[in-house]
Motif scaffolding. Structure first.
Motif, short mmCIF file in Angstrom:
data_model
loop_
_atom_site.label_atom_id
_atom_site.label_comp_id
_atom_site.label_asym_id
_atom_site.label_seq_id
_atom_site.Cartn_x
_atom_site.Cartn_y
_atom_site.Cartn_z
N PHE A 1 0.85 -1.19 0.00
CA PHE A 1 0.00 0.00 0.00
C PHE A 1 0.89 1.25 0.00
CE2 PHE A 1 -2.10 -3.44 2.22
CZ PHE A 1 -3.34 -3.50 1.61
N ASP A 2 0.43 2.29 -0.67
CA ASP A 2 1.20 3.53 -0.67
C ASP A 2 0.41 4.72 -0.13
OD1 ASP A 2 -0.48 4.16 -2.75
OD2 ASP A 2 1.04 3.98 -4.31
N ASP A 3 -0.68 4.42 0.56
CA ASP A 3 -1.46 5.49 1.21
C ASP A 3 -2.08 4.94 2.49
OD1 ASP A 3 -2.98 7.61 1.99
OD2 ASP A 3 -4.06 7.85 0.07
N PHE A 4 -1.47 5.27 3.62
CA PHE A 4 -1.98 4.75 4.89
C PHE A 4 -3.08 5.62 5.47
CE2 PHE A 4 1.52 7.55 5.94
CZ PHE A 4 1.08 8.26 7.05
N ARG A 5 -3.52 6.62 4.72
CA ARG A 5 -4.59 7.50 5.20
C ARG A 5 -5.96 7.10 4.65
NH1 ARG A 5 -0.13 10.64 4.43
NH2 ARG A 5 0.57 11.88 6.21
N LEU A 6 -6.00 6.02 3.90
CA LEU A 6 -7.28 5.56 3.37
C LEU A 6 -8.23 5.19 4.52
CD1 LEU A 6 -6.02 3.30 0.45
CD2 LEU A 6 -7.02 5.60 0.28
N ALA A 7 -9.51 5.31 4.25
CA ALA A 7 -10.52 5.16 5.31
C ALA A 7 -10.46 3.81 6.00
CB ALA A 7 -11.91 5.39 4.72
N ASP A 8 -10.16 2.74 5.24
CA ASP A 8 -10.20 1.40 5.84
C ASP A 8 -8.84 0.93 6.35
OD1 ASP A 8 -8.97 1.13 3.39
OD2 ASP A 8 -9.95 -0.77 2.89
N PHE A 9 -7.84 1.82 6.32
CA PHE A 9 -6.50 1.33 6.67
C PHE A 9 -6.35 1.03 8.16
CE2 PHE A 9 -1.92 1.48 7.37
CZ PHE A 9 -1.50 0.64 6.35
N LYS A 10 -7.06 1.74 9.00
CA LYS A 10 -6.98 1.47 10.44
C LYS A 10 -7.42 0.05 10.75
CE LYS A 10 -7.46 6.24 12.08
NZ LYS A 10 -8.26 7.18 12.90
N THR A 11 -8.37 -0.46 9.98
CA THR A 11 -8.80 -1.84 10.17
C THR A 11 -7.66 -2.81 9.89
OG1 THR A 11 -11.06 -1.26 9.56
CG2 THR A 11 -10.48 -3.59 9.46
N LYS A 12 -6.87 -2.51 8.86
CA LYS A 12 -5.72 -3.36 8.53
C LYS A 12 -4.70 -3.35 9.66
CE LYS A 12 -6.17 -2.45 3.56
NZ LYS A 12 -6.83 -3.73 3.26
N LEU A 13 -4.49 -2.19 10.27
CA LEU A 13 -3.52 -2.11 11.37
C LEU A 13 -4.00 -2.90 12.59
CD1 LEU A 13 -2.32 1.61 11.27
CD2 LEU A 13 -1.02 -0.42 10.66
N LYS A 14 -5.30 -2.92 12.81
CA LYS A 14 -5.84 -3.68 13.95
C LYS A 14 -5.65 -5.18 13.77
CE LYS A 14 -9.41 -0.29 15.21
NZ LYS A 14 -10.87 -0.04 15.26
N ASP A 15 -5.43 -5.60 12.54
CA ASP A 15 -5.30 -7.03 12.26
C ASP A 15 -3.87 -7.54 12.34
OD1 ASP A 15 -8.00 -7.38 11.90
OD2 ASP A 15 -7.93 -7.08 9.73
N VAL A 16 -2.90 -6.65 12.65
CA VAL A 16 -1.51 -7.10 12.78
C VAL A 16 -1.07 -6.98 14.24
CG1 VAL A 16 -0.91 -6.54 10.41
CG2 VAL A 16 -0.51 -4.84 12.20
N ASP A 17 -0.05 -7.74 14.59
CA ASP A 17 0.47 -7.72 15.95
C ASP A 17 1.47 -6.58 16.17
OD1 ASP A 17 -0.86 -10.14 16.86
OD2 ASP A 17 0.50 -11.20 15.50
N LEU A 18 2.24 -6.25 15.11
CA LEU A 18 3.32 -5.28 15.25
C LEU A 18 3.61 -4.66 13.90
CD1 LEU A 18 5.73 -4.16 17.09
CD2 LEU A 18 7.09 -6.04 16.13
N VAL A 19 3.98 -3.37 13.92
CA VAL A 19 4.50 -2.70 12.73
C VAL A 19 5.98 -2.40 12.96
CG1 VAL A 19 4.44 -0.64 11.30
CG2 VAL A 19 2.29 -1.69 12.04
N LEU A 20 6.81 -2.76 11.99
CA LEU A 20 8.23 -2.38 12.00
C LEU A 20 8.42 -1.30 10.96
CD1 LEU A 20 11.12 -2.83 13.06
CD2 LEU A 20 11.43 -4.46 11.17
N LEU A 21 8.92 -0.15 11.39
CA LEU A 21 9.11 0.99 10.50
C LEU A 21 10.60 1.30 10.38
CD1 LEU A 21 7.04 4.25 10.40
CD2 LEU A 21 9.51 4.42 10.67
N TYR A 22 11.04 1.51 9.14
CA TYR A 22 12.45 1.86 8.91
C TYR A 22 12.54 2.78 7.69
CZ TYR A 22 17.51 1.25 8.19
OH TYR A 22 18.86 1.45 8.03
#
Length: 319
Positions: free
Chosen positions: A66-87
């Motif tokens: 994905f290249d846009d984390f501001r989409l309306a349904d993206f928060k749902t995707k984040l709730k479905d993962v255990d951890l985000v690694l950012l670099y």
């Protein structure tokens, strides 16, 4: 064993390096569910729309991107993962997103935080002549590079390493820190410590202007001469003034070698020279230390191929 569901946020080639190490490490108890990166952008002389290295790598391994984390349904995707690694993602994450994954967001930052927060920590460690740097793995909070430290490792900077090489060395350390701590996270044994916020410093984005060398200073580099205090690179003076640091020692000839290493390959050190076709940009593409002084080894004139500096001098008779 159920694997931890991981999302990865990143953009440049050295972030893709870490992503590939994670994907290929079958011993890691993680499964990458998706990747978030920056949108395709024009690149090169022809301004061809180009995906980020992280996107290319994710596509290679068929990882959803994905290249846009501001989409309306993206928060749902984040709730479905255990951890985000950012670099090296290159964008601020809103506070309301940070706690959506089970264990929030971890950030690999290539400096010994709290020093060199923000966008260009690797370049600053080189241009300021540091002898060591390192990598910090932190729990992200709502402030920039501010969260508590999960783990940290120091790295001695080789004398002649350039930024692109150092990016790879530190990325490998970042991957190791992630690997060392992911099982501790699963086992509930992670320990965090607050940063020493009073000693924080901040870097900024590099610009092409940071690599400009006026012709008189370019001549001094060629001759290996000491430059005056007024000729110290502006990016160094800017940082030193902000944090009340002494700058006299940056008048030595090797300062511009440090700047070359920090800005290689982009934006590089460059100057403007007269030609039969008008003024053109001359970029220093190779430099090394000989007998304690910097020596230019390769250059590239705007619109031409890279050549040894001796060849260029013999052709143009400018130096």
């Amino acid at each position: 064993m159920n694997k931890l569901k991981l999302a990865f946020f990143g953009a440049p080639d050295f972030a893709a390096r870490v992503l590939e190490q994670i994907i290929k490490d079958t011993d890691l108890p993680v499964e990458i569910k998706f990747v978030v990166t920056q949108p395709d952008r024009p690149a090169g002389r022809k301004q061809i729309l180009t995906p980020t290295p992280v996107k290319l790598l994710a596509n290679k391994y068929n990882v959803p991107t994905f290249d846009d984390f501001r989409l309306a349904d993206f928060k749902t995707k984040l709730k479905d993962v255990d951890l985000v690694l950012l670099y090296a993602f290159g964008e601020f994450i809103p506070k309301d997103m940070l706690n959506l994954p089970v264990w929030g967001f971890w950030n690999i930052h290539p400096s010994l935080l709290p020093r060199y927060r923000n966008t260009s920590p690797i370049a600053y460690s080189l241009l300021l002549g540091d002898k060591e740097t390192g990598v910090s793995l932190i729990q992200m909070d709502e402030k920039l590079d501010h969260g508590p430290i999960i783990d940290q490792e120091t790295y001695t900077i080789p004398d002649e390493i350039t930024r692109d090489e150092l990016e790879n060395r530190l990325s490998d350390i970042g991957y190791k820190l992630f690997k060392n701590n992911i099982q501790l996270l699963i086992d509930g044994k992670i320990q965090k410590k607050e940063q020493d916020h009073q000693n924080r410093t901040f870097t900024r984005l590099l610009t092409k202007k940071d690599g400009f060398v006026p012709n008189p200073i370019f001549q001094k580099i060629i001759k290996g001469e000491t430059h005056s205090k007024a000729e110290i690179p502006a990016i160094i003076v800017e940082y030193a003034k902000k944090y009340n640091l002494p700058i006299a020692h940056y008048s030595q000839p090797d300062t511009y070698y440090s700047l070359f290493r920090a800005l290689h390959p982009w934006p590089g050190l460059w100057t403007m020279i007269p030609t039969n076709e008008g003024e053109k940009r001359l970029k220093i593409t190779g430099m090394e230390i000989k007998n304690g002084k910097p020596e230019i080894t390769k250059v590239q004139l705007e619109g031409k191929k890279e050549v040894p500096f001796e060849t260029f001098k013999n052709s143009y008779h400018l130096f």
